[in-house]
Design an enzyme around this catalytic site. Structure first.
Site, PDB file in Angstrom:
ATOM      1  N   GLY A 139       2.714   1.550  10.830  1.00 51.41           N
ATOM      2  CA  GLY A 139       3.416   2.652  10.929  1.00 51.41           C
ATOM      3  C   GLY A 139       4.286   3.164  12.191  1.00 51.41           C
ATOM      4  O   GLY A 139       4.722   4.053  12.177  1.00 51.41           O
ATOM      5  N   GLU A 168      -6.579   4.064   7.985  1.00 50.92           N
ATOM      6  CA  GLU A 168      -6.346   5.537   7.798  1.00 50.92           C
ATOM      7  C   GLU A 168      -7.753   6.162   6.920  1.00 50.92           C
ATOM      8  O   GLU A 168      -8.120   7.072   7.618  1.00 50.92           O
ATOM      9  CB  GLU A 168      -5.287   5.795   6.927  1.00 50.92           C
ATOM     10  CG  GLU A 168      -4.108   5.415   7.790  1.00 50.92           C
ATOM     11  CD  GLU A 168      -2.806   5.074   6.979  1.00 50.92           C
ATOM     12  OE1 GLU A 168      -2.853   5.242   5.705  1.00 50.92           O
ATOM     13  OE2 GLU A 168      -1.740   4.620   7.541  1.00 50.92           O
ATOM     14  N   SER A 191       3.797  -2.984  10.141  1.00 54.83           N
ATOM     15  CA  SER A 191       5.214  -2.976  10.494  1.00 54.83           C
ATOM     16  C   SER A 191       5.938  -4.441  10.081  1.00 54.83           C
ATOM     17  O   SER A 191       6.842  -4.498  10.783  1.00 54.83           O
ATOM     18  CB  SER A 191       5.671  -2.638  11.717  1.00 54.83           C
ATOM     19  OG  SER A 191       4.963  -1.283  12.199  1.00 54.83           O
ATOM     20  N   HIS A 224      -9.311   0.565   5.093  1.00 58.42           N
ATOM     21  CA  HIS A 224      -7.673   0.667   5.578  1.00 58.42           C
ATOM     22  C   HIS A 224      -8.021   1.573   6.980  1.00 58.42           C
ATOM     23  O   HIS A 224      -8.909   2.602   6.930  1.00 58.42           O
ATOM     24  CB  HIS A 224      -6.742   1.378   4.757  1.00 58.42           C
ATOM     25  CG  HIS A 224      -5.412   1.545   5.206  1.00 58.42           C
ATOM     26  ND1 HIS A 224      -4.894   2.298   6.193  1.00 58.42           N
ATOM     27  CD2 HIS A 224      -4.325   0.453   5.052  1.00 58.42           C
ATOM     28  CE1 HIS A 224      -3.816   2.112   6.603  1.00 58.42           C
ATOM     29  NE2 HIS A 224      -3.280   1.137   5.760  1.00 58.42           N
ATOM     30  N   ASN A 228       0.827  -1.126  -0.110  1.00 60.59           N
ATOM     31  CA  ASN A 228       0.079  -0.059   0.026  1.00 60.59           C
ATOM     32  C   ASN A 228       0.997   1.253  -0.020  1.00 60.59           C
ATOM     33  O   ASN A 228       1.627   1.524   0.922  1.00 60.59           O
ATOM     34  CB  ASN A 228      -0.957  -0.185   1.075  1.00 60.59           C
ATOM     35  CG  ASN A 228      -1.540   1.266   1.518  1.00 60.59           C
ATOM     36  OD1 ASN A 228      -1.891   2.074   0.323  1.00 60.59           O
ATOM     37  ND2 ASN A 228      -2.384   1.506   2.510  1.00 60.59           N
ATOM     38  N   GLU A 246      -5.405  -5.891  10.362  1.00 59.23           N
ATOM     39  CA  GLU A 246      -4.067  -4.698  10.600  1.00 59.23           C
ATOM     40  C   GLU A 246      -4.561  -4.217  11.975  1.00 59.23           C
ATOM     41  O   GLU A 246      -5.353  -3.180  12.040  1.00 59.23           O
ATOM     42  CB  GLU A 246      -3.847  -3.731   9.665  1.00 59.23           C
ATOM     43  CG  GLU A 246      -3.833  -4.467   8.105  1.00 59.23           C
ATOM     44  CD  GLU A 246      -3.128  -3.362   7.174  1.00 59.23           C
ATOM     45  OE1 GLU A 246      -2.174  -3.241   7.020  1.00 59.23           O
ATOM     46  OE2 GLU A 246      -4.066  -2.301   6.909  1.00 59.23           O
ATOM     47  N   LYS A 248       0.213   4.307  -0.262  1.00 59.96           N
ATOM     48  CA  LYS A 248      -0.501   5.429   0.380  1.00 59.96           C
ATOM     49  C   LYS A 248      -0.389   6.583  -0.503  1.00 59.96           C
ATOM     50  O   LYS A 248      -0.397   6.636  -1.624  1.00 59.96           O
ATOM     51  CB  LYS A 248       0.124   5.611   1.719  1.00 59.96           C
ATOM     52  CG  LYS A 248       0.065   4.289   2.492  1.00 59.96           C
ATOM     53  CD  LYS A 248       0.092   4.448   4.128  1.00 59.96           C
ATOM     54  CE  LYS A 248       0.041   3.158   4.688  1.00 59.96           C
ATOM     55  NZ  LYS A 248       0.125   3.282   6.139  1.00 59.96           N
TER      56      LYS A 248
END
Ligand code: PEP
Length: 249
Positions: free
Chosen positions: A172, A96, A212, A94, A9, A166, A11
């Protein structure tokens, strides 16, 4: 037979020039990976990515799409616009998108429906926040994300679903769920899918871990029986790391 997948991904990273350069490096280095490789650049670079990866065994995915067929939705992208340029896989849900763009389970359910209607493959992301895990509520959170966002679909549509667990606290942050924590949750997810949809669907389902993943930890995470690959953020932006992760299989 369950498919192994390593998906990057990207982003909101990489200009078109940088997208081309990264893809060329990935293509050059990709030999001997036992997993399908997926890359998800930004919308504006999808067509270029499709062109460059043609015949190279790399799938291009979108990071998001709108649930409507089209219309007055300024700034949005419809499923038909993606399939029209050869993008048939989309990442939905996702963390985010959920956190910064307020995408709810109900909204995601309608995005899933639209994607499936267009015969797109969906990489459906979900996972608990740190407070959920600290309160020992992570299994509940994951169960509700799946029930509310995905478990309305027909049995026949599961061939177009890939799950990506996730944990938000591992995205991240440099924090990774331990291989045992990942396996425990993936097993829980597969068992849940089995309860609702039956053994064959659950057994054939690809469940990715994201959070990660790096070259140093990929092999151990992927060695777990219910972990079928990874959704990779930061480490997908370097060809050598992305390929090293894929070689974790
Ligand atoms: C992600 O954004 O899906 C992700 C897993 O990011 P990272 O690998 O950087 O934690």
């Amino acid at each position: 037979m369950r498919k192994n997948i390593v998906a990057g991904n990207w982003k909101m990273h990489k200009t078109q020039k940088e997208t081309v350069a990264l893809l060329e490096e990935i293509i050059a280095q990709q030999t001997n990976t036992n997993a399908e490789l997926i890359v998800a650049p930004t919308f504006v670079n999808l067509a270029k990515a499709v062109e460059i990866t043609q015949g190279k065994g790399i799938t291009v995915a979108a990071q998001n799409m709108h649930q409507a067929e089209g219309g007055a939705f300024t700034g949005e992208i419809a499923a038909s616009m993606l399939t029209d340029i050869g993008v048939n896989t989309v990442i939905l849900g996702h963390s985010e998108r959920r956190a910064y763009f307020h995408e709810s389970d109900a909204l995601l359910a309608s995005k899933v429906d639209t994607a499936l209607k267009h015969d797109m493959r969906v990489i459906f992301c979900f996972g608990e926040e740190l407070k959920d895990r600290q309160n020992d509520n992570h299994f509940n959170v994951v169960e509700y994300q799946l029930r509310d966002g995905l478990f309305h679909i027909d049995k026949k549509d599961w061939t177009n679903i890939v799950l990506a667990y996730e944990p938000v606290w591992a995205i991240g942050t440099g924090e990774t769920a331990s291989p045992d924590q990942a396996q425990e949750m993936h097993k829980f997810i597969r068992t849940l899918v089995e309860k609702v949809y039956g053994f064959d669907i659950a057994d054939a389902l690809t469940i990715l871990y994201g959070g990660s993943v790096k070259p140093e930890n990929a092999k151990e995470i992927f060695s777990k029986p219910d972990v079928d690959g990874g959704l990779i953020g930061g480490a997908a932006l370097k060809a050598a790391d992305f390929i090293a992760i894929a070689k974790g299989f």
